[in-house]
Scaffold this active site. Structure first.
Site, short mmCIF file in Angstrom:
data_model
loop_
_atom_site.label_atom_id
_atom_site.label_comp_id
_atom_site.label_asym_id
_atom_site.label_seq_id
_atom_site.Cartn_x
_atom_site.Cartn_y
_atom_site.Cartn_z
N ASP A 59 7.81 0.42 29.27
CA ASP A 59 7.93 -0.77 28.62
C ASP A 59 7.31 -0.88 27.57
O ASP A 59 5.88 -1.23 27.29
CB ASP A 59 7.44 -1.98 29.66
N LYS A 111 5.09 -4.46 22.07
CA LYS A 111 3.98 -4.74 22.33
C LYS A 111 2.70 -4.23 21.52
O LYS A 111 3.06 -3.43 20.96
CB LYS A 111 3.58 -4.13 24.01
N ASP A 116 5.49 0.42 34.65
CA ASP A 116 6.42 -0.75 35.03
C ASP A 116 7.39 -0.52 35.87
O ASP A 116 8.43 -1.38 35.99
CB ASP A 116 6.81 -1.32 33.50
N ASP A 164 10.79 -8.32 25.37
CA ASP A 164 9.71 -7.94 26.32
C ASP A 164 9.82 -8.46 27.78
O ASP A 164 9.15 -8.06 28.53
CB ASP A 164 8.39 -8.19 25.72
N GLU A 169 12.10 -8.10 29.93
CA GLU A 169 13.17 -7.14 30.35
C GLU A 169 13.11 -7.10 31.74
O GLU A 169 14.36 -6.74 32.19
CB GLU A 169 12.96 -5.72 29.54
N ARG A 179 13.06 -8.97 34.43
CA ARG A 179 13.93 -9.92 34.60
C ARG A 179 15.62 -10.15 34.44
O ARG A 179 16.43 -10.14 34.96
CB ARG A 179 13.58 -11.23 34.40
N1 BES Z 1 5.96 -5.18 32.28
C1 BES Z 1 5.41 -6.55 31.49
C2 BES Z 1 4.46 -7.26 32.42
C3 BES Z 1 3.42 -6.89 32.44
C4 BES Z 1 2.18 -6.78 31.60
C5 BES Z 1 2.84 -5.99 33.70
C6 BES Z 1 0.78 -6.40 31.99
C7 BES Z 1 1.81 -5.23 34.02
C8 BES Z 1 0.57 -5.46 32.98
C9 BES Z 1 6.76 -7.47 31.43
O1 BES Z 1 7.77 -6.93 31.16
C10 BES Z 1 6.25 -8.17 30.19
O2 BES Z 1 6.18 -7.84 29.13
N2 BES Z 1 6.50 -9.62 30.43
C11 BES Z 1 5.93 -10.33 29.45
C12 BES Z 1 7.03 -11.69 29.54
C13 BES Z 1 6.98 -12.75 28.40
C14 BES Z 1 7.49 -12.18 27.11
C15 BES Z 1 7.56 -13.96 28.97
C16 BES Z 1 4.72 -10.89 29.39
O3 BES Z 1 4.18 -11.20 30.44
O4 BES Z 1 4.12 -11.03 28.33
ZN ZN Z 2 7.88 -4.85 31.87
ZN ZN Z 3 8.22 -6.34 29.02
#
Ligand code: BES
Ligand code: ZN
Ligand code: ZN
Length: 497
Positions: A264, A271, A282, A341, A343, A345
């Site tokens: 991811d 990111k 991920d 990001d 993604e 969901r």
């Molecule tokens: N894979 C990430 C969530 C994540 C973050 C897992 C850190 C493990 C450690 C996910 O896809 C993501 O990036 N989520 C975003 C959602 C937001 C944009 C609503 C997040 O948590 O920032």
């Molecule tokens: Zn993710």
């Molecule tokens: Zn993500």
């Protein structure tokens, strides 16, 4: 693969490199009860432990030479802390810590006092999980790595069918957890979505599990716009895997769904560089589904289980989806992608809709869905959300018995309007505060109200970026595997949902 077996031989005679005993905080003595050590040996061991200052506090490891008191050249005392609170998880953790401290040796014996089936199960689980190591990608440093134990002997009754069954169950479950860890630890260069599909096929090889894989073309025919949208920025095309274990006579169906983002980057909503390498984890939800299907089939649980693994690589690229794009999911929902990001969901939306279409009795998904999970519950406690409350609490209860830390969280109804889109049925981001619950609120749109559904956000617990502890190593932890298996077991026994 580590060999673990029960032995009725006296602990003093075991031909192993080290003998592991438990000691308590109160008396600084090791735990009583047959078939522990003979009295004279015990007194001498106690004296030596006292001499070197062993306190018996929880998790403390003390090594002493056995000086001929027992056949093993070394005795390893592991602190059990306060014996009044010797719960199952504590037994697993101390067994794990003791075994992990012995990496580099070949074999160990574990002296179990009052060996009954639950105790054997806990010790075997802790020992095998603590004995895990991932050295697949070592090159010139391979020789310098301490290898895990090859052989673990456990004092008990090999003739006792319950103890044997407990050992077998623990072995199957632990091997599945270690399989999930391997998949998580494998670098994204060696685990593309296509590789995840192959890993799923391999995991259930020669087991009564039917596997179906959809590639890009197949996904387009299905109309899985979520998986395709996330995957389109990568040179490694996405996949959807369906695994079905359908034993004769099973009356109930469990569907398990796991987020399988092999890496991811965040996509166009990229990111920051710091810790981005963690995003190889991920796909931990997917790994948990694949591993749990293996264990459930090996255990021959009398329940039908369907595993769903949507898998894609979230990359920025010339064909990547853009913020503002609108995609259409398998079930016909349109989603405005405001942040590429968010993604997980999107790929889960398709998979949940497909899972729900088969009207299972319960759907449980596991996903490293939000950074907000760790803000809310920390790095070791997964969030449990879902509906109805009874289903959520049933899965939570199963997780506790399985030895996984989780805590229930609500899906407050006021969060749903924050996901409203002016142009589509729903947007993929909403209220930032309580973001873990916003993630769940998004997923809820893709599961019909009449199907019990539970969502596990394992973002923090899936990957240990601190030091190892108990039976938990650095890196992939295998989070959710044991909960999935326990939920299947509970459904087979009719206690869930
Ligand atoms: N894979 C990430 C969530 C994540 C973050 C897992 C850190 C493990 C450690 C996910 O896809 C993501 O990036 N989520 C975003 C959602 C937001 C944009 C609503 C997040 O948590 O920032
Ligand atoms: Zn993710
Ligand atoms: Zn993500």
């Amino acid at each position: 693969m580590t060999i673990v077996s029960l032995t009725s031989a006296p602990a003093t005679t075991l031909d192993v490199d080290a003998l592991i005993i438990g000691i308590t905080a109160e008396a600084r003595k090791h735990v009583d009860g047959p078939p522990a050590l003979p009295d004279d040996v015990r007194r001498e061991v106690d004296r030596m432990l006292e001499q070197v200052g062993a306190s018996g506090k929880l998790g403390e490891i003390t090594r002493i030479p056995s000086e001929g008191l027992v056949r093993a050249p070394m005795i390893v005392a592991v602190g059990l802390g306060d014996m009044r609170i010797l719960d199952t998880e504590k037994v697993r953790r101390t067994a794990g810590a003791a075994v992990r401290s012995l990496a580099g040796l070949r074999s160990a014996g574990i002296v179990v006092t009052s060996p009954d089936a639950p105790r054997i199960e806990a010790i075997v689980t802790g020992a095998l999980l603590g004995n895990y190591a991932f050295h697949d990608f070592r090159g010139v440093s391979a020789g310098a790595q301490s290898a895990p134990l090859e052989r673990i002997l456990i004092t008990g009754s090999p003739r006792d069918a319950e103890q044997r069954a407990a050992l077998e169950r623990a072995r199957i479950v632990s091997e599945a957890v270690c399989l999930a860890r391997d998949l998580v630890n494998t670098p994204p260069s060696a685990l593309s979505p296509e590789d995840v599909a192959h890993a799923a096929i391999d995991a259930v090889d020669r087991l009564p599990v039917r596997v179906e894989v959809w590639d890009e073309t197949g996904l387009a025919e299905l109309g899985c716009g979520g998986i395709l949208g996330v995957g389109q920025g990568s040179a490694n095309a996405p996949r959807l895997v369906r695994l079905e274990y359908s034993p004769r006579g099973a009356r109930r169906t469990l569907a398990i769904v796991g987020k399988g983002i092999t890496f991811d980057t965040g996509g166009i909503s990229i990111k920051p560089a710091q810790n981005m390498d963690h995003m190889k984890a991920d796909m931990s939800g997917a790994a948990a589904v694949i591993a749990a299907m293996n264990a459930i089939a090996r255990l021959r649980l009398p329940v039908r289980v369907v595993g769903w693994v949507p898998t894609a690589e979230n990359m920025p690229g010339g064909r990547a989806q853009r913020p503002g794009d609108i995609l259409t999911t398998y079930g016909g929902h349109t989603v405005e992608v405001l942040n590429t990001d968010a993604e997980g969901r999107l790929i889960l939306a398709d998979a949940l809709e497909m899972a729900a279409e088969e009207s299972p009795d319960l759907i449980v998904d596991a996903a490293t869905l939000t950074g907000a999970q760790s803000v809310a519950l920390g790095k070791r406690t997964s969030g449990v959300m879902g509906r109805p409350d009874a289903a959520r609490d049933g899965v939570w209860e199963a997780s506790r018995r399985a030895g996984e830390l989780m805590w229930p969280m609500p899906i407050p109804e006021e969060l749903r309007p924050s996901l409203d889109s002016p142009v589509a049925d729903i947007a993929n981001i909403g209220e930032r505060m309580g973001g873990m619950m916003t993630g769940a609120a998004f997923l809820a749109d893709f599961v019909p109200e009449d199907i019990p559904w539970v969502h596990l956000d394992i973002a923090g617990p899936a990957y240990n970026d601190g030091s190892s502890y108990g039976y938990t190593p650095k890196g992939g932890t295998g989070a959710a595997v044991r909960t999935f298996i326990q939920v299947a077991t509970d459904m087979a026994e009719g206690t869930l949902p």
